[in-house]
Design a protein around this motif. Structure first.
Motif, PDB file in Angstrom:
ATOM      1  N   ILE A 141      33.412  42.059  44.244  1.00 13.31           N
ATOM      2  CA  ILE A 141      34.539  41.328  43.663  1.00 13.31           C
ATOM      3  C   ILE A 141      35.821  41.612  44.435  1.00 13.31           C
ATOM      4  O   ILE A 141      36.595  40.716  44.764  1.00 13.31           O
ATOM      5  CB  ILE A 141      34.738  41.716  42.178  1.00 13.31           C
ATOM      6  CG1 ILE A 141      33.445  41.521  41.388  1.00 13.31           C
ATOM      7  CG2 ILE A 141      35.882  40.941  41.552  1.00 13.31           C
ATOM      8  CD1 ILE A 141      33.004  40.088  41.207  1.00 13.31           C
ATOM      9  N   GLU A 142      36.011  42.893  44.731  1.00 17.70           N
ATOM     10  CA  GLU A 142      37.267  43.245  45.389  1.00 17.70           C
ATOM     11  C   GLU A 142      37.084  44.535  46.183  1.00 17.70           C
ATOM     12  O   GLU A 142      36.390  45.456  45.754  1.00 17.70           O
ATOM     13  CB  GLU A 142      38.355  43.456  44.313  1.00 17.70           C
ATOM     14  CG  GLU A 142      39.744  43.623  44.893  1.00 17.70           C
ATOM     15  CD  GLU A 142      40.829  43.558  43.817  1.00 17.70           C
ATOM     16  OE1 GLU A 142      40.499  43.257  42.655  1.00 17.70           O
ATOM     17  OE2 GLU A 142      41.985  43.828  44.150  1.00 17.70           O
TER      18      GLU A 142
ATOM     19  N   GLN B  67      42.072  40.863  41.325  1.00 22.59           N
ATOM     20  CA  GLN B  67      41.143  40.068  40.539  1.00 22.59           C
ATOM     21  C   GLN B  67      41.221  40.449  39.055  1.00 22.59           C
ATOM     22  O   GLN B  67      41.338  41.615  38.703  1.00 22.59           O
ATOM     23  CB  GLN B  67      39.702  40.281  41.022  1.00 22.59           C
ATOM     24  CG  GLN B  67      39.479  39.942  42.486  1.00 22.59           C
ATOM     25  CD  GLN B  67      39.602  38.464  42.751  1.00 22.59           C
ATOM     26  OE1 GLN B  67      39.143  37.635  41.964  1.00 22.59           O
ATOM     27  NE2 GLN B  67      40.243  38.090  43.858  1.00 22.59           N
TER      28      GLN B  67
END
Lengths: 251, 292
Positions: free
Chosen positions: A225-226, A239
């Protein structure tokens, strides 16, 4: 100048028909600590194990995409897995010393790379010193490794891994089965060791990630995701998912 | 008394009776063999030294000769030969079925090995007699075929299943963590098996070998059929000889209870019993000793 020791692009990992990792792009700079966080089953350990090809041991595992170590594809046919694992050391969740003496645990791998007795003595001492275990065990090097406490055993496993002078150390939740004091010792050790090694650590403990890592990668359901600087990750994540996770809204 | 309490008491009593019967059986067998076996020395005044080291066996002679050394020697030689043949094969097979091809091992090898266990020893002896003995006779000069070699080979086939399945259990019990640790250190599969898995499983493998040994030492029928049953001391493994067990089975029909000849056979039984105690003791000792 490019300082990245590992570069992964478009990496996907499948267990049979199940996709455990989805199209991950990530790089790891030299002499840094990267933490992998995320809920159980998010794929962070799977991804870690693909970096030294320990996933090869699980039947029907397939890796696509590209993982470059020093610009070399570690999944190419030219790579010898045992040579790769010599460069990419690993420490597991549960301390797993061999049923041998402390000395022999560390000398185990260097021995079959042809090191002689005198060199072995030096390797054992320097590895134990680096793992901050020397003072505790120097009088009983030839006693069983199982006479040590859990935390000492885990530091022994770290010493065993660095005895091969790897470039990279993969730590798969190394403190999950340890008490807080032992955990703290390992954390200090990680910070110490990053001078010489590139360290990637999977952890369930967000505070641990915050304390010891330079950058943090958040995995969720097989997706990365990050991945950003740890300080930024824990203060201003970009995020929404990351923020929900690190503030404890799920996980 | 309530029903539950009554059931409890009944259960405890029943199991206690079973355990007691077992214990009494073991003690009385030991006592019986002991008293019979020692009678040779204390009633018939045969010297223990002669029995253990003498090489002349002629209990019916005048005076009788009671040197059981050829039997004792034969038992040990045949047993060690059998283990020397069986252990490497068994350990190799156990490694193959646990480390190299576990699926094939579970589906094919294990059932086949269990099948071997089920074959009665007289059948092994018969095969040895019909195949092995003529083969040895035709291959080597100056031998009838009945020999230590034949006995050792037949016994090795009989103990291979025991050693293989116990060694496989010991290898399987080695934690996967240790294999992972070794592989993650850049060890090859072979180095991992040789230096980690085998070392860790060593006590279990030794136990398997001792159990195989004790089975070989105690086996009578199959050995008796191929060993030749002579009481001369052998000079090569192609010579016929005798073992404690085959000596007993071959001679017990010809002796009368209470005679010194009969008692001498009991002394041989006592020796077998003592050896099986030694094997059990050995297994206990190995079990206690940790690898490290």
């Amino acid at each position: 100048m490019n300082n990245n020791i590992i570069e992964c692009s478009d990496v996907s990992i499948y267990y049979g028909p199940t996709q455990a990792i989805r199209n991950v792009d990530i790089t790891f700079p030299k002499s840094s600590v990267t933490a992998f966080i995320g809920p159980s089953g998010c794929g962070k350990s799977t991804f870690l194990r693909s970096l030294n090809r320990m996933n090869d041991l699980i039947p029907n595992t397939r890796v696509t995409g590209e993982i470059l170590l020093d610009k070399e594809d570690i999944y190419s046919d030219a790579i010898k897995v045992d040579q790769l694992r010599k460069k990419v050391g690993m420490v597991f969740q549960k301390p797993n010393p061999f049923y041998k003496s402390i000395y022999d645990n560390i000398a185990f791998a260097p021995k079959y790379y042809g090191k002689k007795k005198k060199e072995l003595d030096e390797i054992v001492e320097s590895s134990l010193r680096k793992a901050a275990l020397w003072d505790e065990v120097k009088d009983r090097l030839h006693k069983s490794a199982y006479a040590l406490s859990g935390g000492q055993q885990q530091r022994l496993c770290i010493a065993r891994a660095i005895a091969l002078k790897p470039d990279i150390l993969l730590l798969d939740e190394p403190t999950a089965s340890l008490d807080p004091l032992s955990t703290q010792k390992i954390e200090n050790l990680v910070v110490e060791l990053k001078q010489e090694y590139t360290i990637i650590i999977v952890t369930h403990n967000l505070h641990q990630a915050a304390r010891i890592s330079d950058s943090t990668a958040f995995f969720y359901m097989g997706n990365l995701i990050e991945h950003t600087e740890t300080k930024k990750m824990f203060t201003k994540p970009s995020q929404k998912k990351t923020e929900d996770y690190i503030t404890g809204r799920f996980g | 008394m309530s029903k539950q309490k009554w059931e409890n008491t009944l259960g405890r009593t029943l199991t206690l009776i079973c355990a007691a019967i077992l214990l009494i059986t073991a003690i009385s067998i030991t006592y019986f063999i002991g008293s019979k076996g020692l009678a040779t020395f204390f009633k018939n005044d045969v010297s223990i030294g002669e029995f253990l080291t003498g090489t002349q066996w002629n209990p019916d002679g005048e005076p009788g000769k009671f040197g059981a050394f050829p039997f004792i020697f034969g038992s040990f030689v045949v047993t060690f030969l059998a283990v020397a043949i069986a252990a490497p094969l068994s350990i190799g097979a156990a490694i193959y079925m646990t480390e190299i091809k576990p699926r094939f091992g579970k589906k094919v090898l294990k059932p086949v090995i269990e099948l071997l266990v089920g074959i009665p020893s007289v059948v092994y002896g018969f095969i040895g007699l019909s195949v092995l003995v003529p083969f040895i006779r035709n291959t080597f000069d100056d031998t009838m075929g009945f020999s230590i070699l034949a006995g050792g080979i037949v016994l090795s086939v009989m103990i291979i299943p025991t050693i293989t399945s116990l060694a496989a259990d010991a290898l399987e019990a080695v934690p996967q963590d240790l294999r992972n640790a070794s592989l993650a250190l850049g060890a090859t599969r072979w180095q991992t098996i040789w230096r980690v898995v085998l070392r860790t499983a060593l006590p279990g493998i030794l136990t398997a070998m001792v159990l195989g040994m004790s089975r070989a030492f105690g086996e009578a029928l199959a050995v008796q059929m191929v060993i030749g049953n002579t009481t001369a001391l052998p000079t090569s493994i192609l010579d016929p000889t005798n073992t404690l067990t085959s000596g007993i089975t071959a001679n017990m029909g010809n002796t009368i209870a209470g005679t010194v000849a009969n008692n001498a056979l009991w002394s041989m039984s006592l020796l077998l019993l003592i050896m099986s105690f030694v094997f059990i003791l050995l297994i206990r000792l190995i079990g206690k000793k940790k690898v490290m």
